[in-house]
Design a protein around this motif. Structure first.
Motif, PDB file in Angstrom:
ATOM      1  N   ASP A  85     -53.464 157.467  32.389  1.00  0.00           N
ATOM      2  CA  ASP A  85     -54.807 157.205  31.851  1.00  0.00           C
ATOM      3  C   ASP A  85     -54.867 157.555  30.373  1.00  0.00           C
ATOM      4  N   LEU A  86     -54.128 158.608  29.988  1.00  0.00           N
ATOM      5  CA  LEU A  86     -54.115 159.032  28.578  1.00  0.00           C
ATOM      6  C   LEU A  86     -53.631 157.921  27.653  1.00  0.00           C
ATOM      7  N   ILE A  87     -52.819 157.049  28.187  1.00  0.00           N
ATOM      8  CA  ILE A  87     -52.134 156.081  27.322  1.00  0.00           C
ATOM      9  C   ILE A  87     -52.575 154.648  27.583  1.00  0.00           C
ATOM     10  N   SER A  88     -53.687 154.496  28.330  1.00  0.00           N
ATOM     11  CA  SER A  88     -54.060 153.131  28.719  1.00  0.00           C
ATOM     12  C   SER A  88     -54.341 152.259  27.490  1.00  0.00           C
ATOM     13  N   GLY A  89     -54.709 152.888  26.346  1.00  0.00           N
ATOM     14  CA  GLY A  89     -54.961 152.126  25.113  1.00  0.00           C
ATOM     15  C   GLY A  89     -53.756 151.327  24.655  1.00  0.00           C
ATOM     16  N   MET A  90     -52.578 151.744  25.090  1.00  0.00           N
ATOM     17  CA  MET A  90     -51.385 151.006  24.668  1.00  0.00           C
ATOM     18  C   MET A  90     -51.446 149.544  25.138  1.00  0.00           C
ATOM     19  N   LEU A  91     -52.047 149.346  26.308  1.00  0.00           N
ATOM     20  CA  LEU A  91     -52.115 147.983  26.842  1.00  0.00           C
ATOM     21  C   LEU A  91     -53.064 147.112  26.024  1.00  0.00           C
ATOM     22  N   ASP A  92     -53.947 147.749  25.244  1.00  0.00           N
ATOM     23  CA  ASP A  92     -54.889 146.975  24.419  1.00  0.00           C
ATOM     24  C   ASP A  92     -54.342 146.681  23.022  1.00  0.00           C
ATOM     25  N   THR A  93     -53.149 147.184  22.712  1.00  0.00           N
ATOM     26  CA  THR A  93     -52.654 146.964  21.344  1.00  0.00           C
ATOM     27  C   THR A  93     -52.291 145.499  21.119  1.00  0.00           C
ATOM     28  N   LEU A  94     -51.985 144.795  22.194  1.00  0.00           N
ATOM     29  CA  LEU A  94     -51.622 143.381  22.058  1.00  0.00           C
ATOM     30  C   LEU A  94     -52.490 142.522  22.970  1.00  0.00           C
ATOM     31  N   ASP A  95     -53.040 141.460  22.435  1.00  0.00           N
ATOM     32  CA  ASP A  95     -53.666 140.450  23.287  1.00  0.00           C
ATOM     33  C   ASP A  95     -53.334 139.071  22.714  1.00  0.00           C
ATOM     34  N   SER A  96     -53.960 138.037  23.251  1.00  0.00           N
ATOM     35  CA  SER A  96     -53.546 136.675  22.854  1.00  0.00           C
ATOM     36  C   SER A  96     -53.824 136.405  21.375  1.00  0.00           C
ATOM     37  N   LYS A  97     -54.688 137.249  20.774  1.00  0.00           N
ATOM     38  CA  LYS A  97     -55.008 137.006  19.351  1.00  0.00           C
ATOM     39  C   LYS A  97     -54.140 137.845  18.409  1.00  0.00           C
ATOM     40  N   SER A  98     -53.365 138.773  18.977  1.00  0.00           N
ATOM     41  CA  SER A  98     -52.576 139.671  18.118  1.00  0.00           C
ATOM     42  C   SER A  98     -51.424 138.938  17.453  1.00  0.00           C
ATOM     43  N   SER A  99     -51.085 139.405  16.272  1.00  0.00           N
ATOM     44  CA  SER A  99     -49.849 138.917  15.664  1.00  0.00           C
ATOM     45  C   SER A  99     -48.684 139.516  16.451  1.00  0.00           C
ATOM     46  N   LEU A 100     -47.762 138.679  16.801  1.00  0.00           N
ATOM     47  CA  LEU A 100     -46.595 139.195  17.525  1.00  0.00           C
ATOM     48  C   LEU A 100     -45.359 139.178  16.631  1.00  0.00           C
ATOM     49  N   LYS A 101     -45.644 139.278  15.342  1.00  0.00           N
ATOM     50  CA  LYS A 101     -44.541 139.380  14.380  1.00  0.00           C
ATOM     51  C   LYS A 101     -44.197 140.851  14.191  1.00  0.00           C
ATOM     52  N   SER A 102     -42.910 141.137  14.157  1.00  0.00           N
ATOM     53  CA  SER A 102     -42.491 142.520  13.911  1.00  0.00           C
ATOM     54  C   SER A 102     -42.459 142.766  12.404  1.00  0.00           C
ATOM     55  N   ALA A 103     -42.165 143.995  12.020  1.00  0.00           N
ATOM     56  CA  ALA A 103     -42.221 144.387  10.607  1.00  0.00           C
ATOM     57  C   ALA A 103     -41.299 143.539   9.736  1.00  0.00           C
ATOM     58  N   ASP A 104     -40.228 143.037  10.302  1.00  0.00           N
ATOM     59  CA  ASP A 104     -39.324 142.205   9.492  1.00  0.00           C
ATOM     60  C   ASP A 104     -39.669 140.724   9.608  1.00  0.00           C
ATOM     61  N   GLY A 105     -40.837 140.451  10.181  1.00  0.00           N
ATOM     62  CA  GLY A 105     -41.321 139.074  10.225  1.00  0.00           C
ATOM     63  C   GLY A 105     -40.791 138.262  11.397  1.00  0.00           C
TER      64      GLY A 105
END
Ligand code: PLP
Length: 429
Positions: free
Chosen positions: A46-66
């Motif tokens: 429960d402490l870490i459930s926010g991790m699942l919200d870090t990505l959704d269909s609108k998030s950029s899925l590019k990593s730091a190196d592009g």
């Protein structure tokens, strides 16, 4: 409180009757608890459930190196996730590889590679040798031992001391026997005793003379950030740096994962080694995979940000775990101390508490607990081949049950520890 060994036969018989009466009473309560493995509890997730919200269909899925995390690429992991592990393990980018969800599977695979191909430069594949032996500091992690047992190695138990494995024994053995090819280590908050290796132990590992030129230290830093007391964290010397100073950086492989940080079995795992070994590992791994799950790496990197982010989370986790460890340790103190029938270590982190009951009693204690509804890790599991030569070590895993469940389970465990000890003493007197 008198030591039980000082009691007369009549006093022991009287005590046995009383303990037996209490045990039968426990059996009638219909307990059903499984404490056999070190699993996180739901409130930790429960402490870490926010991790699942870090990505959704609108998030950029590019990593730091592009690079696009949905696609192949970044074979050794995305840079921001590599940075997390590099900071945690104190290694550089070219010494680190981020894999999938499990560090144990990397260890299994690394040993397999040593057997089939050899990992260190110039090493002959171990499958060509008549005999391969491996050192197993015990009590230790049963699944480590199981890997090397399954591959047919001869397992040699090494005594644990308060500073880590008995280095006199390790140095003596590895100096004289070329077939001893490596050792399993959990350097911080070891499983199950919670022992952290001293600086001297780490230096001796780096400097020791080994008859085998391809000796490998399997350094499983599974509990690198798992401190119970934020104001009092154990520190382990950087083994790769020490090996570099001693002139043999290729002798160690380091492993870690977020299994006990984020999601057990659904986190991210990594290994680190010298740049030379890494080159060789990459060559071998490039045939087995095009890359691991970068979306999960991204989730972890975005959620934690950096090592400080991990430490903040782990300090919150420690708040949940401290009362559980305290429940077990307080009960041991209250119910077992001063009776001369058990010893234990107060760990400052990790996932386990190790209880040594009277010699020859561990199997009996675990059996008694099971018959009354509490399943513990099998006696002997913490030793190579599942054989504890003194039949005394029991691994207690306090993280999963609730505090009230633990109170019951540990009260029963203490009672069974007393009962088995009294049975043993009655046979002697
Ligand atoms: C010392 C140690 N290493 C590795 C693991 C398993 O880690 P993973 O889930 O990353 O395979 C455990 C799990 O209990 C462990 O105690």
């Amino acid at each position: 409180m008198s030591q039980y060994s000082e009691l007369s036969h009549v006093e022991l018989e009287h005590l046995h009757r009383e303990l037996m009466r209490r045990y039968e009473d426990w059996k009638g309560r219909g307990l059903s608890l499984d404490m056999s493995r070190g699993k996180p509890a739901g409130d930790q997730f429960d402490l870490i459930s926010g991790m699942l919200d870090t990505l959704d269909s609108k998030s950029s899925l590019k990593s730091a190196d592009g690079s696009d995390c949905r696609n192949y690429g970044d074979f050794d992991g995305i840079p921001e996730c590599k940075a997390l592990f590099c900071e945690m393990l104190g290694v550089s980018f070219d010494e680190l590889f981020v894999c999938g969800n499990s560090s144990l599977s990397i260890m299994y695979d690394a040993i397999g590679k040593m057997i089939l191909h050899g990992v260190r430069k110039g090493a002959a594949p171990w499958c060509r040798l008549d005999k391969v032996k491996f050192l197993c500091p015990s009590p230790g992690y049963d699944r480590h031992f199981a890997i090397t047992e399954r591959y047919g190695f001869e397992l040699i138990p090494i005594e644990m001391t308060a500073e880590g494995p008995d280095m006199d024994q390790v140095e003596r053995l590895v100096a004289s026997d070329e077939s001893i090819k490596g050792i399993w280590c959990v350097p911080k908050y070891s499983n199950p005793q919670g022992i952290t290796y001293s600086d001297e132990t780490v230096r001796r590992f780096a400097r020791m003379k080994t008859a085998a030129k391809d000796f490998m230290i399997m350094w499983d830093n599974a509990y690198a950030v798992h401190d119970l007391y934020p104001g009092d964290r154990d520190q382990v010397l950087n083994i790769l740096d020490e090996c570099k100073k001693a002139g043999d950086p290729d002798r160690v492989m380091i492993f870690a994962s977020t299994s006990k940080i984020s999601y057990a079995g659904a986190g991210v795992a990594a290994f680190a080694c010298s740049a030379d070994n890494m080159q060789r590992m990459k060559k071998l791994m490039s045939i087995q995979t095009i890359g691991f799950d970068k979306i999960n790496m991204l989730r972890h990197a975005r959620y934690f940000g950096n090592l400080d982010g991990i430490m903040t989370h782990m300090d919150r986790q420690a708040q949940l775990l401290r009362p559980k460890f305290k429940t077990v340790l307080d009960a041991f103190e209250r119910r077992l101390a001063g009776k001369g029938i058990a010893e234990w270590v107060n760990p400052k982190g990790g996932y386990f508490i190790s209880l040594d009951v009277m010699d020859g009693c561990a199997k009996r204690v675990v059996g008694l607990c099971k018959s009354a509804g509490v399943v513990l890790t099998s006696a002997g599991a913490t030793f190579p081949y599942g054989i504890d030569p003194r039949d005394r070590n029991i691994r207690v895993a306090p993280t999963y049950p609730t505090v009230p469940e633990l109170e019951q389970a540990v009260a029963l465990l203490c009672l069974c520890t007393e009962l088995a000890a009294v049975e043993k003493l009655l046979l002697k007197k």
